[in-house]
Design a protein around this motif. Sequence first.
Motif, PDB file in Angstrom:
ATOM      1  N   LYS A 122       0.845  -1.203   0.000  1.00 13.18           N
ATOM      2  CA  LYS A 122       0.000   0.000   0.000  1.00 13.18           C
ATOM      3  C   LYS A 122       0.878   1.251   0.000  1.00 13.18           C
ATOM      4  O   LYS A 122       0.463   2.313  -0.410  1.00 13.18           O
ATOM      5  CB  LYS A 122      -0.892   0.016   1.249  1.00 13.18           C
ATOM      6  CG  LYS A 122      -1.998  -1.005   1.184  1.00 13.18           C
ATOM      7  CD  LYS A 122      -2.850  -0.926   2.448  1.00 13.18           C
ATOM      8  CE  LYS A 122      -3.667  -2.180   2.617  1.00 13.18           C
ATOM      9  NZ  LYS A 122      -3.969  -2.474   4.011  1.00 13.18           N
ATOM     10  N   GLN A 123       2.104   1.115   0.482  1.00 16.18           N
ATOM     11  CA  GLN A 123       2.988   2.284   0.606  1.00 16.18           C
ATOM     12  C   GLN A 123       4.086   2.361  -0.448  1.00 16.18           C
ATOM     13  O   GLN A 123       4.535   3.435  -0.804  1.00 16.18           O
ATOM     14  CB  GLN A 123       3.663   2.251   1.990  1.00 16.18           C
ATOM     15  CG  GLN A 123       2.689   2.391   3.141  1.00 16.18           C
ATOM     16  CD  GLN A 123       3.404   2.225   4.455  1.00 16.18           C
ATOM     17  OE1 GLN A 123       3.687   1.109   4.884  1.00 16.18           O
ATOM     18  NE2 GLN A 123       3.728   3.312   5.093  1.00 16.18           N
ATOM     19  N   VAL A 124       4.544   1.193  -0.901  1.00 16.88           N
ATOM     20  CA  VAL A 124       5.660   1.174  -1.863  1.00 16.88           C
ATOM     21  C   VAL A 124       5.398   0.120  -2.929  1.00 16.88           C
ATOM     22  O   VAL A 124       4.524  -0.736  -2.761  1.00 16.88           O
ATOM     23  CB  VAL A 124       7.006   0.819  -1.157  1.00 16.88           C
ATOM     24  CG1 VAL A 124       7.390   1.869  -0.133  1.00 16.88           C
ATOM     25  CG2 VAL A 124       6.944  -0.559  -0.508  1.00 16.88           C
ATOM     26  N   ASP A 125       6.163   0.199  -4.028  1.00  9.79           N
ATOM     27  CA  ASP A 125       6.130  -0.871  -5.027  1.00  9.79           C
ATOM     28  C   ASP A 125       7.347  -1.768  -4.799  1.00  9.79           C
ATOM     29  O   ASP A 125       8.367  -1.301  -4.292  1.00  9.79           O
ATOM     30  CB  ASP A 125       6.199  -0.281  -6.445  1.00  9.79           C
ATOM     31  CG  ASP A 125       4.864   0.327  -6.862  1.00  9.79           C
ATOM     32  OD1 ASP A 125       3.848   0.078  -6.172  1.00  9.79           O
ATOM     33  OD2 ASP A 125       4.834   1.052  -7.875  1.00  9.79           O
ATOM     34  N   PHE A 126       7.207  -3.027  -5.198  1.00 10.70           N
ATOM     35  CA  PHE A 126       8.320  -3.965  -5.010  1.00 10.70           C
ATOM     36  C   PHE A 126       8.816  -4.518  -6.336  1.00 10.70           C
ATOM     37  O   PHE A 126       8.036  -4.672  -7.290  1.00 10.70           O
ATOM     38  CB  PHE A 126       7.877  -5.149  -4.141  1.00 10.70           C
ATOM     39  CG  PHE A 126       7.826  -4.849  -2.666  1.00 10.70           C
ATOM     40  CD1 PHE A 126       8.987  -4.808  -1.910  1.00 10.70           C
ATOM     41  CD2 PHE A 126       6.615  -4.611  -2.035  1.00 10.70           C
ATOM     42  CE1 PHE A 126       8.941  -4.534  -0.552  1.00 10.70           C
ATOM     43  CE2 PHE A 126       6.557  -4.338  -0.675  1.00 10.70           C
ATOM     44  CZ  PHE A 126       7.731  -4.298   0.071  1.00 10.70           C
ATOM     45  N   SER A 127      10.093  -4.866  -6.359  1.00  6.02           N
ATOM     46  CA  SER A 127      10.661  -5.596  -7.495  1.00  6.02           C
ATOM     47  C   SER A 127      10.180  -7.035  -7.405  1.00  6.02           C
ATOM     48  O   SER A 127       9.506  -7.421  -6.447  1.00  6.02           O
ATOM     49  CB  SER A 127      12.188  -5.581  -7.396  1.00  6.02           C
ATOM     50  OG  SER A 127      12.608  -6.412  -6.313  1.00  6.02           O
ATOM     51  N   ASP A 128      10.609  -7.842  -8.368  1.00  7.80           N
ATOM     52  CA  ASP A 128      10.394  -9.280  -8.252  1.00  7.80           C
ATOM     53  C   ASP A 128      11.164  -9.779  -7.030  1.00  7.80           C
ATOM     54  O   ASP A 128      12.088  -9.116  -6.559  1.00  7.80           O
ATOM     55  CB  ASP A 128      10.940  -9.991  -9.502  1.00  7.80           C
ATOM     56  CG  ASP A 128      10.152  -9.595 -10.759  1.00  7.80           C
ATOM     57  OD1 ASP A 128       8.999  -9.143 -10.618  1.00  7.80           O
ATOM     58  OD2 ASP A 128      10.713  -9.725 -11.863  1.00  7.80           O
ATOM     59  N   TYR A 228      12.020 -11.616  -0.217  1.00 10.99           N
ATOM     60  CA  TYR A 228      12.594 -10.269  -0.238  1.00 10.99           C
ATOM     61  C   TYR A 228      12.401  -9.604  -1.599  1.00 10.99           C
ATOM     62  O   TYR A 228      12.588 -10.230  -2.637  1.00 10.99           O
ATOM     63  CB  TYR A 228      14.104 -10.295   0.025  1.00 10.99           C
ATOM     64  CG  TYR A 228      14.534 -10.698   1.416  1.00 10.99           C
ATOM     65  CD1 TYR A 228      13.610 -10.951   2.429  1.00 10.99           C
ATOM     66  CD2 TYR A 228      15.883 -10.811   1.718  1.00 10.99           C
ATOM     67  CE1 TYR A 228      14.030 -11.310   3.697  1.00 10.99           C
ATOM     68  CE2 TYR A 228      16.309 -11.176   2.994  1.00 10.99           C
ATOM     69  CZ  TYR A 228      15.378 -11.431   3.972  1.00 10.99           C
ATOM     70  OH  TYR A 228      15.796 -11.794   5.227  1.00 10.99           O
ATOM     71  N   GLY A 229      12.072  -8.316  -1.545  1.00  7.42           N
ATOM     72  CA  GLY A 229      12.010  -7.519  -2.765  1.00  7.42           C
ATOM     73  C   GLY A 229      12.704  -6.195  -2.522  1.00  7.42           C
ATOM     74  O   GLY A 229      12.872  -5.769  -1.380  1.00  7.42           O
ATOM     75  N   MET A 230      13.125  -5.549  -3.618  1.00 11.01           N
ATOM     76  CA  MET A 230      13.637  -4.179  -3.476  1.00 11.01           C
ATOM     77  C   MET A 230      12.427  -3.267  -3.542  1.00 11.01           C
ATOM     78  O   MET A 230      11.532  -3.487  -4.364  1.00 11.01           O
ATOM     79  CB  MET A 230      14.589  -3.861  -4.626  1.00 11.01           C
ATOM     80  CG  MET A 230      15.873  -4.656  -4.522  1.00 11.01           C
ATOM     81  SD  MET A 230      16.921  -4.378  -5.948  1.00 11.01           S
ATOM     82  CE  MET A 230      16.886  -6.000  -6.685  1.00 11.01           C
ATOM     83  N   ALA A 231      12.396  -2.254  -2.693  1.00  6.69           N
ATOM     84  CA  ALA A 231      11.222  -1.374  -2.671  1.00  6.69           C
ATOM     85  C   ALA A 231      11.557  -0.048  -3.343  1.00  6.69           C
ATOM     86  O   ALA A 231      12.638   0.515  -3.137  1.00  6.69           O
ATOM     87  CB  ALA A 231      10.779  -1.139  -1.234  1.00  6.69           C
ATOM     88  N   ILE A 232      10.614   0.418  -4.150  1.00  7.12           N
ATOM     89  CA  ILE A 232      10.762   1.709  -4.824  1.00  7.12           C
ATOM     90  C   ILE A 232       9.483   2.518  -4.612  1.00  7.12           C
ATOM     91  O   ILE A 232       8.479   1.980  -4.151  1.00  7.12           O
ATOM     92  CB  ILE A 232      11.030   1.521  -6.333  1.00  7.12           C
ATOM     93  CG1 ILE A 232       9.895   0.728  -6.951  1.00  7.12           C
ATOM     94  CG2 ILE A 232      12.344   0.816  -6.589  1.00  7.12           C
ATOM     95  CD1 ILE A 232       9.985   0.655  -8.429  1.00  7.12           C
TER      96      ILE A 232
END
Length: 269
Positions: A122-128, A228-232
């Motif tokens: 809801k707050q950030v987008d994630f990578s694969d 785990y994902g990277m968040a952007i």
Amino acid sequence: MGSRKRHALRWTAGILSLLLIALTAAGCGESKPDTLEAIKKRGKLIAGVKYDTKLFGLQNPATGEVEGFDIDIAKALAKKILGDETKVELKEVTSKTRIPLLQNGDIDLIIATMTINEERKKQVDFSDVYFNAGQSLLVKKGSPIQGLESLTKDSKVLAVKGSTSAKNIREKAPDAIVLEFENYQDAFTALKAGQGDALTTDNAILLGMQKQDPNFVLVGGNFTDEPYGMAIRKGDTEFANTVNELLKELKDSGEYDRLYEFWMGVKPE
Ligand code: GLU
């Protein structure tokens, strides 16, 4: 046309153009983030990473360098975007500070043992997904605690603020007392000082602690899934595509497997 009418017309035109300027400015304010462009202009990537988590992001006290799996991914991303893996600034985040630091623009992305989940989406987008972990327990060798089932109302479990682990343990062991710390080194220091009976977080992070001090062991297996994902930032589409492209390239070239094995000591599953 009478001069009064002309005057009125000029006024209307003036007000309309002011309105247009205001609307355009408001529109710009809402425009989507373009972090990829910002990184290229700046000539460096700013990655939010852990400084206290062995195997993922740990500051080496002798050299001051921050080292780990997450760090190597940050360097690979700098290489992909800017052609130079040294063009990366590593800013320290903790589990609690990472989302606010991303949202206020202090960092370009989070690469910090961060689990992808619906609440955070809801707050950030994630990578694969780039790493599969699972929550577990770390105890002193010989401890009577052998898993979740051993945790009673007298057990003190140490966790870190802002982590999924702190939340999950309250559901999985509702009777236990949970003590929360700012970061993983503080929590581990407390465990070593006997302030708690177990420390809980992802198995891979606990493995790093066990490497730091072999008097401690993982028990009870994994009781959650922590991908785990990277968040952007939300809506930062081009940057998200670049990050996912990087992951694919690292996997296709075998570099991902090499890094994984280097840090974790085993091949990825
Ligand atoms: N992966 C879990 C989380 O994102 C625990 C590790 C951490 O605190 O970064 O909350």
